[in-house]
Design a protein around this motif. Sequence first.
Motif, PDB file in Angstrom:
ATOM      1  N   GLY A 131       0.787  -1.022   0.087  1.00 22.22           N
ATOM      2  CA  GLY A 131       0.010  -0.200  -0.415  1.00 22.22           C
ATOM      3  C   GLY A 131       0.731   0.959   0.448  1.00 22.22           C
ATOM      4  N   ASP A 156      10.179   0.401   7.701  1.00 15.90           N
ATOM      5  CA  ASP A 156      10.839  -0.420   8.902  1.00 15.90           C
ATOM      6  C   ASP A 156      11.372  -1.420   8.757  1.00 15.90           C
ATOM      7  OD1 ASP A 156       8.550  -2.230   9.179  1.00 15.90           O
ATOM      8  OD2 ASP A 156       8.823  -1.650  11.324  1.00 15.90           O
ATOM      9  N   GLU A 157      10.959  -2.398   7.569  1.00 13.51           N
ATOM     10  CA  GLU A 157      12.176  -3.519   6.929  1.00 13.51           C
ATOM     11  C   GLU A 157      12.957  -2.928   5.745  1.00 13.51           C
ATOM     12  OE1 GLU A 157       9.702  -6.440   5.207  1.00 13.51           O
ATOM     13  OE2 GLU A 157       7.343  -5.081   5.337  1.00 13.51           O
ATOM     14  N   ARG A 209       4.792  -9.575  -1.504  1.00 14.45           N
ATOM     15  CA  ARG A 209       4.546 -10.392  -0.483  1.00 14.45           C
ATOM     16  C   ARG A 209       3.985 -11.722  -0.408  1.00 14.45           C
ATOM     17  NH1 ARG A 209       5.738  -7.973   4.577  1.00 14.45           N
ATOM     18  NH2 ARG A 209       5.505  -5.993   4.205  1.00 14.45           N
ATOM     19  N   LYS A 242       4.496 -18.252  -2.064  1.00  8.68           N
ATOM     20  CA  LYS A 242       4.120 -19.605  -3.630  1.00  8.68           C
ATOM     21  C   LYS A 242       5.834 -19.889  -4.289  1.00  8.68           C
ATOM     22  CE  LYS A 242      -0.146 -17.445  -3.625  1.00  8.68           C
ATOM     23  NZ  LYS A 242       0.057 -16.281  -2.415  1.00  8.68           N
ATOM     24  N   ALA A 279       9.039   4.351  12.034  1.00 10.24           N
ATOM     25  CA  ALA A 279       8.439   5.861  12.669  1.00 10.24           C
ATOM     26  C   ALA A 279       7.657   5.349  14.481  1.00 10.24           C
ATOM     27  CB  ALA A 279       6.905   6.205  12.213  1.00 10.24           C
ATOM     28  N   ARG A 314       5.557 -13.480   7.126  1.00  7.54           N
ATOM     29  CA  ARG A 314       5.153 -12.488   6.566  1.00  7.54           C
ATOM     30  C   ARG A 314       6.252 -11.416   5.706  1.00  7.54           C
ATOM     31  NH1 ARG A 314       0.189  -9.745   6.546  1.00  7.54           N
ATOM     32  NH2 ARG A 314       0.440  -7.833   6.336  1.00  7.54           N
ATOM     33  N   ASP A 368      -4.358  -3.183   4.798  1.00 13.74           N
ATOM     34  CA  ASP A 368      -4.668  -4.127   5.640  1.00 13.74           C
ATOM     35  C   ASP A 368      -4.597  -3.990   7.023  1.00 13.74           C
ATOM     36  OD1 ASP A 368      -3.403  -6.180   3.952  1.00 13.74           O
ATOM     37  OD2 ASP A 368      -2.055  -7.097   5.377  1.00 13.74           O
ATOM     38  N   SER A 426      -5.504  -8.019   1.334  1.00 15.25           N
ATOM     39  CA  SER A 426      -5.107  -8.412  -0.132  1.00 15.25           C
ATOM     40  C   SER A 426      -4.553  -7.069  -0.663  1.00 15.25           C
ATOM     41  CB  SER A 426      -6.515  -8.669  -0.969  1.00 15.25           C
ATOM     42  OG  SER A 426      -7.580  -7.332  -0.939  1.00 15.25           O
ATOM     43  N   VAL A 427      -4.320  -7.286  -2.085  1.00 20.61           N
ATOM     44  CA  VAL A 427      -3.719  -7.178  -2.371  1.00 20.61           C
ATOM     45  C   VAL A 427      -4.232  -5.541  -3.165  1.00 20.61           C
ATOM     46  CG1 VAL A 427      -1.978  -6.776  -4.568  1.00 20.61           C
ATOM     47  CG2 VAL A 427      -1.278  -7.881  -3.066  1.00 20.61           C
TER      48      VAL A 427
HETATM   49  P1  FAD Z   1       2.529  -4.287   3.901  1.00 23.94           P
HETATM   50  O1  FAD Z   1       2.177  -5.110   2.530  1.00 23.94           O
HETATM   51  O2  FAD Z   1       2.491  -5.378   5.430  1.00 23.94           O
HETATM   52  O3  FAD Z   1       3.352  -2.803   4.103  1.00 23.94           O
HETATM   53  C1  FAD Z   1       2.763  -2.299   5.708  1.00 23.94           C
HETATM   54  C2  FAD Z   1       4.510  -2.060   6.087  1.00 23.94           C
HETATM   55  O4  FAD Z   1       4.709  -1.059   7.002  1.00 23.94           O
HETATM   56  C3  FAD Z   1       5.713  -3.463   6.285  1.00 23.94           C
HETATM   57  O5  FAD Z   1       6.992  -3.386   5.497  1.00 23.94           O
HETATM   58  C4  FAD Z   1       5.559  -2.965   7.752  1.00 23.94           C
HETATM   59  O6  FAD Z   1       7.132  -3.655   8.450  1.00 23.94           O
HETATM   60  C5  FAD Z   1       5.902  -1.494   7.827  1.00 23.94           C
HETATM   61  N1  FAD Z   1       5.434  -0.738   9.631  1.00 23.94           N
HETATM   62  C6  FAD Z   1       4.760  -1.137  10.111  1.00 23.94           C
HETATM   63  N2  FAD Z   1       4.506  -0.514  10.910  1.00 23.94           N
HETATM   64  C7  FAD Z   1       5.924   0.937  11.055  1.00 23.94           C
HETATM   65  C8  FAD Z   1       6.393   1.936  11.652  1.00 23.94           C
HETATM   66  N3  FAD Z   1       6.134   2.670  12.836  1.00 23.94           N
HETATM   67  N4  FAD Z   1       7.197   2.241  10.840  1.00 23.94           N
HETATM   68  C9  FAD Z   1       7.710   2.284   9.289  1.00 23.94           C
HETATM   69  N5  FAD Z   1       7.219   0.885   8.750  1.00 23.94           N
HETATM   70  C10 FAD Z   1       6.049   0.630   9.749  1.00 23.94           C
HETATM   71  N6  FAD Z   1      -2.582 -10.970  -0.449  1.00 23.94           N
HETATM   72  C11 FAD Z   1      -3.297 -11.665  -2.237  1.00 23.94           C
HETATM   73  O7  FAD Z   1      -4.030 -10.486  -2.385  1.00 23.94           O
HETATM   74  N7  FAD Z   1      -3.267 -12.419  -2.410  1.00 23.94           N
HETATM   75  C12 FAD Z   1      -1.892 -13.667  -2.145  1.00 23.94           C
HETATM   76  O8  FAD Z   1      -1.900 -14.489  -2.735  1.00 23.94           O
HETATM   77  C13 FAD Z   1      -1.828 -12.911  -1.011  1.00 23.94           C
HETATM   78  N8  FAD Z   1      -0.375 -13.290  -0.107  1.00 23.94           N
HETATM   79  C14 FAD Z   1      -0.271 -13.278   0.932  1.00 23.94           C
HETATM   80  C15 FAD Z   1       1.189 -14.121   1.144  1.00 23.94           C
HETATM   81  C16 FAD Z   1       1.893 -13.856   2.829  1.00 23.94           C
HETATM   82  C17 FAD Z   1       3.047 -14.860   2.442  1.00 23.94           C
HETATM   83  C18 FAD Z   1       1.551 -12.923   3.048  1.00 23.94           C
HETATM   84  C19 FAD Z   1       2.390 -12.220   4.020  1.00 23.94           C
HETATM   85  C20 FAD Z   1       0.894 -12.186   2.509  1.00 23.94           C
HETATM   86  C21 FAD Z   1      -0.121 -12.066   1.031  1.00 23.94           C
HETATM   87  N9  FAD Z   1      -1.010 -11.497   0.921  1.00 23.94           N
HETATM   88  C22 FAD Z   1      -2.204 -11.881  -0.388  1.00 23.94           C
HETATM   89  C23 FAD Z   1      -1.816 -10.330   1.747  1.00 23.94           C
HETATM   90  C24 FAD Z   1      -0.954  -8.959   1.226  1.00 23.94           C
HETATM   91  O9  FAD Z   1       0.294  -9.096   0.912  1.00 23.94           O
HETATM   92  C25 FAD Z   1      -1.166  -7.401   1.634  1.00 23.94           C
HETATM   93  O10 FAD Z   1      -2.416  -7.801   2.389  1.00 23.94           O
HETATM   94  C26 FAD Z   1      -0.371  -6.371   1.614  1.00 23.94           C
HETATM   95  O11 FAD Z   1       1.036  -6.692   1.453  1.00 23.94           O
HETATM   96  C27 FAD Z   1      -0.629  -5.604   2.473  1.00 23.94           C
HETATM   97  O12 FAD Z   1      -0.223  -3.743   1.878  1.00 23.94           O
HETATM   98  P2  FAD Z   1       0.201  -3.156   3.037  1.00 23.94           P
HETATM   99  O13 FAD Z   1       0.898  -2.432   2.479  1.00 23.94           O
HETATM  100  O14 FAD Z   1      -1.234  -3.354   3.727  1.00 23.94           O
HETATM  101  O15 FAD Z   1       0.848  -3.871   4.279  1.00 23.94           O
END
Ligand code: FAD
Length: 405
Positions: free
Chosen positions: A12, A34-35, A42, A47, A80, A128, A276, A293-294
Amino acid sequence: KRTIIIIGSGQGGYQMAASLRDEGFDGRLLLIGDEPGFPYQRPPLSKAYLTGKTVEEALRLRPPAYYADKKIELIEGRRATAIDRAARRVVLNDGQSLVYDELVLATGARNRTLHVPGHDLDGIFYLRTLADAQSLKGSMAGISRAVVIGAGFIGLEFAAVARAAGIDVTVVEATTRPLGRALSPITSQYFVDAHEAWGTRFVLGTGISHFDGVGGQVTHVVTQDGQQLAADLVLVGIGVLPNQELAAEAGLACENGIVVNQFLRTEDPHVSAIGDCCLYPSFFAAGPTRLESVQNAVDQARNVAARLMGRPTPYAGIPWFWSDQGDLKLQIVGLTGGHDSAVVRGDPAGRKFSVFCFGNGRLLGIESINQAGDHMAGRKLLAGHHDLTPDKAVDLEFDLRLYAK
Ligand code: FAD
């Protein structure tokens, strides 16, 4: 010129930055994660990455040069730790403090952990991050028995990969229905049957009592009903918790996620949340919804980018999701949780079919197995005001694609 700060450089957060530049935002743009390293996807972690079909560089959402070209200031490997909303300031764990005009929280979710005796033995994994996937992958070589705890998507995707690698797999699930939270009974049973045919064993309806080990390495998973399951490796996939503490400490409302309105804005007009971590009012569900989800992360990022560039619209993204397990490609469109009837279109024996889920006679969603055509038609059906009936849904003579146009 305005400064926009995005916290979280996952799916996101990356999309937020990319969409802002696509929309013509020419102010300062900071992406804090933070990563370590560049934003990556992901889904392949459970897979293609585990099977070795894809490599780390291929997981990247964009090549490194992209961020420099687009003047996206990526601050990686830093967290953060506080938000001062009155001063519109974000504080990082290295003491740096950054001022914003607009803040977007894209902090994602983290794994729920299992705190039973023995939980800190070696050989117990979660999945994760890329770092998680690297250690899991490294430990799969040469093992013969794996126990998966939790029959959700990640657990079952791993189970499929491990079985295909010749590993003996047992899946333990506290409820009596694998994938029960996400899928209709017809589809979840289909997946159970498929995994059993691949040789995976299910232990259902019991939790975990503790882990046993020798020399600091896990050897057994012991269930609450007393079964001792031998394990060289354990993967725990029991769901996630939204990363909302930063928002909560800044005084923003949080429940199961950071609460936002239909414009994905928190109660602070200068703070938005996507992906998420956010709990939003969905057109496709009765109450506030948090999706993992993505699609959700990407579409919400696009919606907020457009709003920040002066084109606000209520978020109305159609939820869709996929999962690959063995030769089965599952695609889900809509939210089928509240359905009261379901019909099958196609040929389950031939491994190509869809389950159409209805609530009060209205189509809520479609679960398709190796049927991309039904899935794509479903996205259009749910976007429009169609009155597809169960009779039409099962009739293969009925041209779904034409109807959905
Ligand atoms: P994330 O991608 O988790 O990114 C959030 C980031 O913020 C992370 O890097 C976290 O460490 C960082 N963060 C958190 N707090 C802080 C802070 N205070 N300061 C700095 N950084 C911070 N979705 C699908 O639709 N289809 C799939 O097949 C699917 N397979 C998946 C398989 C796996 C193994 C995993 C783990 C997830 C899968 N997903 C899938 C779910 C999908 O990857 C997530 O829904 C998506 O990544 C969400 O995006 P996001 O940006 O909300 O969160």
